[in-house]
Scaffold this motif. Structure first.
Motif, short mmCIF file in Angstrom:
data_model
loop_
_atom_site.label_atom_id
_atom_site.label_comp_id
_atom_site.label_asym_id
_atom_site.label_seq_id
_atom_site.Cartn_x
_atom_site.Cartn_y
_atom_site.Cartn_z
N GLY A 130 0.81 -1.24 -0.10
CA GLY A 130 -0.18 0.00 0.03
C GLY A 130 0.77 1.11 -0.02
N ARG A 131 0.67 2.38 -0.74
CA ARG A 131 1.10 3.31 -0.82
C ARG A 131 1.12 4.01 0.50
NH1 ARG A 131 4.89 5.46 -3.74
NH2 ARG A 131 3.85 5.06 -5.82
N TYR A 132 0.04 4.19 1.23
CA TYR A 132 -0.22 4.59 2.41
C TYR A 132 -0.18 3.55 3.73
CZ TYR A 132 -1.32 8.29 -0.61
OH TYR A 132 -1.22 9.44 -1.78
N ASP A 133 0.85 2.81 3.54
CA ASP A 133 1.14 1.88 4.62
C ASP A 133 1.77 2.34 5.71
OD1 ASP A 133 1.85 -0.50 6.27
OD2 ASP A 133 2.04 -1.76 4.63
N MET A 134 1.14 2.44 6.79
CA MET A 134 1.53 3.30 8.19
C MET A 134 2.11 2.32 8.92
SD MET A 134 1.50 6.38 7.94
CE MET A 134 0.83 7.54 6.60
N VAL A 135 2.29 1.04 8.66
CA VAL A 135 2.90 -0.01 9.65
C VAL A 135 4.23 -0.28 8.95
CG1 VAL A 135 2.65 -2.50 10.65
CG2 VAL A 135 0.61 -0.95 10.31
N CYS A 136 4.34 -0.36 7.74
CA CYS A 136 5.33 -0.73 7.04
C CYS A 136 5.62 0.06 5.73
CB CYS A 136 5.64 -2.23 6.73
SG CYS A 136 5.30 -3.31 7.93
N PRO A 137 6.07 1.15 5.74
CA PRO A 137 6.19 2.12 4.85
C PRO A 137 6.87 1.22 3.67
CG PRO A 137 7.17 3.27 6.86
CD PRO A 137 6.79 1.93 7.33
N PRO A 138 6.40 1.79 2.49
CA PRO A 138 6.75 1.38 1.20
C PRO A 138 8.20 1.30 0.60
CG PRO A 138 5.32 3.28 0.72
CD PRO A 138 5.19 3.14 1.99
N GLU A 139 8.89 1.95 1.32
CA GLU A 139 10.53 2.00 1.26
C GLU A 139 11.00 0.54 1.24
OE1 GLU A 139 14.48 1.62 2.43
OE2 GLU A 139 12.56 1.55 4.02
N GLN A 140 10.37 -0.25 2.26
CA GLN A 140 10.80 -1.51 2.22
C GLN A 140 10.44 -2.39 1.24
OE1 GLN A 140 10.02 -3.13 6.39
NE2 GLN A 140 8.82 -1.18 6.83
N ALA A 141 9.31 -2.35 0.65
CA ALA A 141 8.88 -3.11 -0.53
C ALA A 141 9.73 -2.66 -1.83
CB ALA A 141 7.48 -3.13 -0.90
N TYR A 142 10.14 -1.50 -1.80
CA TYR A 142 10.96 -0.97 -2.93
C TYR A 142 12.12 -1.50 -3.00
CZ TYR A 142 12.89 2.29 -6.47
OH TYR A 142 13.43 2.83 -7.43
N ILE A 143 12.91 -1.30 -1.76
CA ILE A 143 14.34 -1.82 -1.77
C ILE A 143 14.44 -3.34 -2.12
CG2 ILE A 143 14.21 -1.89 0.79
CD1 ILE A 143 17.17 -0.84 0.77
N LEU A 144 13.38 -4.06 -1.55
CA LEU A 144 13.41 -5.45 -1.79
C LEU A 144 13.11 -5.71 -3.03
CD1 LEU A 144 13.22 -8.38 -0.59
CD2 LEU A 144 10.65 -8.06 -0.40
N SER A 145 12.32 -5.20 -3.89
CA SER A 145 12.26 -5.31 -5.19
C SER A 145 13.53 -4.87 -6.16
CB SER A 145 10.93 -4.63 -5.76
OG SER A 145 11.30 -3.18 -6.01
N GLU A 146 14.32 -3.85 -5.73
CA GLU A 146 15.35 -3.67 -6.30
C GLU A 146 16.56 -4.58 -6.33
OE1 GLU A 146 16.59 0.15 -7.66
OE2 GLU A 146 14.52 -0.85 -8.11
N HIS A 147 16.50 -5.44 -4.96
CA HIS A 147 17.50 -6.50 -4.99
C HIS A 147 17.00 -7.87 -5.59
CE1 HIS A 147 19.20 -3.74 -1.78
NE2 HIS A 147 19.92 -4.48 -1.65
N TRP A 148 15.78 -7.99 -5.83
CA TRP A 148 15.32 -9.22 -6.39
C TRP A 148 14.75 -8.95 -7.74
CZ3 TRP A 148 10.42 -11.20 -3.44
CH2 TRP A 148 10.25 -12.56 -3.86
N PRO A 149 15.24 -9.34 -8.67
CA PRO A 149 15.10 -9.08 -10.24
C PRO A 149 13.78 -9.72 -10.77
CG PRO A 149 17.45 -9.41 -9.84
CD PRO A 149 16.92 -9.90 -8.47
N LEU A 150 13.39 -10.90 -10.15
CA LEU A 150 12.26 -11.71 -10.40
C LEU A 150 10.99 -11.39 -9.76
CD1 LEU A 150 13.54 -15.42 -11.05
CD2 LEU A 150 12.77 -13.63 -12.84
N ALA A 151 11.10 -10.31 -8.88
CA ALA A 151 9.89 -9.95 -8.19
C ALA A 151 9.32 -8.69 -8.95
CB ALA A 151 10.35 -9.42 -6.98
N LYS A 152 7.98 -8.75 -9.06
CA LYS A 152 7.10 -7.65 -9.45
C LYS A 152 6.55 -6.96 -8.34
CE LYS A 152 6.05 -10.64 -13.58
NZ LYS A 152 4.78 -11.07 -14.33
N LEU A 153 6.72 -5.54 -8.41
CA LEU A 153 6.21 -4.70 -7.37
C LEU A 153 5.01 -3.88 -7.79
CD1 LEU A 153 6.63 -3.37 -4.60
CD2 LEU A 153 8.17 -1.69 -5.93
N ASN A 154 4.00 -3.88 -6.96
CA ASN A 154 2.87 -3.14 -7.24
C ASN A 154 2.56 -2.25 -5.89
OD1 ASN A 154 0.35 -2.27 -7.76
ND2 ASN A 154 -0.72 -4.24 -7.82
#
Length: 322
Positions: free
Chosen positions: A262-286
């Protein structure tokens, strides 16, 4: 906008004995010959709800849901004894062997995403795909966001309510203070603290205010497990090395994944998902524009069901006719 699949009943439920005197509640739904998918709940200690089996087409998936140590219907309730990520990963392996499954999809949200990543890094040969929601990497900065100097700036009134059970004027060590109350002998104080902890979690979870979510989290049985187990994990930095998941991402380089955040995830800000996807080429981020942390926000639910349907096609289960 997609909705949850219709209500279904499990075709099997059991209490699975694991090591150290713990027993895990396990249920299987859908089609026994379908694609095995393991639902890994968050918290830690939140437990599963009946709705979690409804993210999957029951004619294409074999849906496996379990309550982790101390959570939900597992026993002993709210126990922190022998309760670490390593114990849970071992439990998942016991469950996989018990069910006779060779490879499965992991569907994890929040701390469930943490566990899914850790399991895949340790047992990659048994994982054919990952579906992650509300990614939590378990770093110190991720804990500080929710329990020190982040989310409280967006929900100041809820943050003050969260601090009320604490006797000390020192607000720098909120997790440790909660841990002391929750593991103490004063049952009234324990329950009050548990409900305050759970209320704070619920206040940050949904994109829009959600009374049913607050009622679920603050029910005494759920609140005690969530607060006792979460504070135990967070006091110990989730029993992880700093940046452990990202440092070991090469171990899942060949596993396909979908990250829904979620763009407005207040428990886990989306930076965590973004950096994970940057390290993991086979992952699709939405990153979902109108999404929060909860899987049940309408936009998040829609995105997750689209992913489970797409994954079923990728893994060879054709869409069934309505």
């Amino acid at each position: 906008m997609k909705a949850l699949f219709p209500e279904i009943r499990p075709y099997m439920t059991t209490m699975l004995p694991v090591l150290d005197g713990h027993q895990l509640y396990v249920e299987c739904s859908g089609t026994q010959s379908g694609i095995p998918v393991l639902v890994i709940h968050g918290g830690p200690g939140a437990g599963c709800s009946d709705k979690m089996r409804r993210f999957f087409d029951p004619e294409r998936y074999n849906i496996i849901v379990f309550d982790q140590r101390g959570a939900g219907r597992s026993t002993p309730h709210a126990s922190i004894e022998h309760n670490t990520p390593s114990h849970i990963l071992d439990d998942i392996e016991v469950l996989r062997k018990h069910l006779g499954i060779s490879r499965w999809v992991l569907f994890g949200g929040s701390f469930g995403a943490t566990l899914a990543l850790l399991y895949a890094q340790q047992f990659s040969k048994h994982v054919c795909g990952l579906i992650l929601r509300g990614v939590f990497l378990g770093r110190q900065q991720d804990l500080d966001w929710l329990y020190k100097n982040g989310a409280g700036r967006f929900f100041p009134e809820e943050w003050q309510l969260f601090l009320e059970p604490l006797q000390s004027n020192d607000k720098a060590n909120v997790i440790d203070q909660y841990y002391q109350i929750l593991q103490g002998d004063n049952d009234l104080a324990r329950v009050a603290a548990a409900k305050a902890w759970a209320r704070w979690e619920a206040a940050n979870s949904s994109f829009r205010p959600n009374q049913s979510s607050k009622d679920y989290f603050t029910a005494t049985h759920v609140a005690l497990a969530l607060s006792c187990i979460s504070s135990h994990y967070f006091k110990n930095k989730c029993f992880l090395d700093e940046n452990q998941i990202l440092d070991n991402i090469a171990k899942i380089a060949d596993i396909p994944g979908h990250i829904v955040h979620g763009r407005y995830d207040m428990v886990c800000p989306p930076e965590q998902a973004y950096i994970l996807s940057e390290h993991w080429p086979l992952a699709k981020l939405n990153i979902v524009r109108e999404g929060g942390h909860s899987a049940f926000d309408n936009a998040m639910l829609d995105a997750l069901i689209c992913v489970t349907n797409d994954f079923a096609k990728q893994l060879g289960a054709p869409e069934t006719e309505a």
